[in-house]
Design an enzyme around this catalytic site. Structure first.
Site: not given
Ligand code: KPL
Length: 318
Positions: A198, A7-8, A260-261, A77, A128, A12, A190
């Site tokens: 999110n 997964g890039p 957020s992701s 994902k 990231a 990744g 988490k």
């Molecule tokens: O895990 C995260 C995401 O964005 O998926 C957090 C911890 C909310 C950081 O942005």
């Protein structure tokens, strides 16, 4: 050790880049040929913490090239975990498989196709941001925890050898990692963070830190997390934080500038992981007859957003 990263995306590329920079042998698996060729030629560019740096990492679409890997990091994902597990079942069943993905259900999908004794789970709070093919920003540092996905499936010695090898690999790359005996409690801990942050950021397009600055988003965040705590406790989950809700708000502060992701996915008009985050609370809640109206609304709104990416109506004020 010979490491495969599948997964890039943002995580990744970050992991592959930092592992390679620390002198470890890494290969990155993509499923898009054009992108794989591009990144294979141009290398990975990592900005932010310890950056910017550029590093050459072999990128391939040929899963067979992972057949000799000792350890494989799953960075796709959550909705792609099954296809990855099916692919690795054909290519390499001996490797240790480590998932650091968001959401609940990844270890289960891997465990349906691969030897369970080889599956490690984990969580990481490194942030990231995907900037383009092979190009990411390391936006925030955090801790990483790993543990056995199925502790009952192997002996203690085998487990600790696998976990220690994974820990050393990550530590060498600068990802400070701790080993825990029961990873499920951490994955659910988490999950609370992702449940609170999110979907709300994806719907409002706010950065993580802004959610606690507006009374409206703050109360939705609180209610969504409280529902998740009730569902988790009913399953016997022991959350690792004394005050889980306070912890979610702390993460908003610590990652205040993050996109957020899930918001990154929405901005790129991609499918989100909502089914594996708020959707899990909605479904597990329904099964246990615990009401989860807030997570249900969040899930349905994000699904509607996904379904209407190409149909955005623009209204102009008269
Ligand atoms: O895990 C995260 C995401 O964005 O998926 C957090 C911890 C909310 C950081 O942005």
């Amino acid at each position: 050790v010979n490491i495969g990263v599948i997964g890039p995306g943002a995580m990744g590329c970050l992991l592959a880049g930092r592992l390679a920079l620390s002198g470890q042998e890494v290969i990155l698996l993509d499923h898009q040929e054009q992108r794989a060729d591009l990144v294979d030629q141009e290398g990975l560019t990592i900005e932010g913490i310890k950056g910017p740096f550029r590093i050459q990492v072999p990128v391939t679409v040929d899963a067979q090239r992972l057949s000799k890997a000792d350890i494989i990091l799953i960075c796709v994902k959550a909705y792609d975990s099954r296809i990855v597990a099916q692919t690795m079942q054909k290519v390499n069943q001996e490797a240790t498989c480590l998932t650091l993905q968001n959401g609940v259900g990844n270890m289960e999908q891997l465990g349906a196709y691969l030897p369970r004794r080889n599956i490690l789970g984990g969580i990481t709070s490194h942030g990231a941001t995907f900037l383009g093919p092979g190009h990411v920003r390391h936006a925030g540092e955090g801790e990483t925890f790993i543990g056995c996905g199925y502790p009952e499936e192997s002996g203690l010695e085998e487990q600790s050898q696998k976990l220690e090898a994974a820990r050393q690999m990550l530590n060498q790359a600068g990802f400070i990692t701790q080993i825990v005996p029961r990873i499920k409690n951490l994955i659910w801990s988490k999950l609370l963070v992702n449940v609170g942050i999110n979907a709300l950021t994806a719907l409002t397009r706010l950065r993580n830190g802004d959610l606690i600055n507006y009374p409206g988003t703050l109360s939705i965040l609180e209610e969504a997390v409280q529902e998740a705590i009730r569902v988790g406790k009913n399953k016997g989950i022991e959350f690792i934080f004394e005050e889980p809700l306070a912890q979610v708000k702390k993460v908003c502060q610590l990652t205040s500038a993050n996109i957020s992701s899930m918001l990154q996915d929405v901005l790129r008009k991609r499918r989100t992981e909502v089914d594996y985050i708020n959707g899990v609370i909605m479904e597990e809640g329904a099964r246990a007859r615990i009401p989860t109206p807030v997570n249900t609304v969040l899930t349905r709104l994000v699904k509607t957003l996904e379904a209407s990416y190409d149909q955005v109506a623009v209204w102009e004020a008269p």
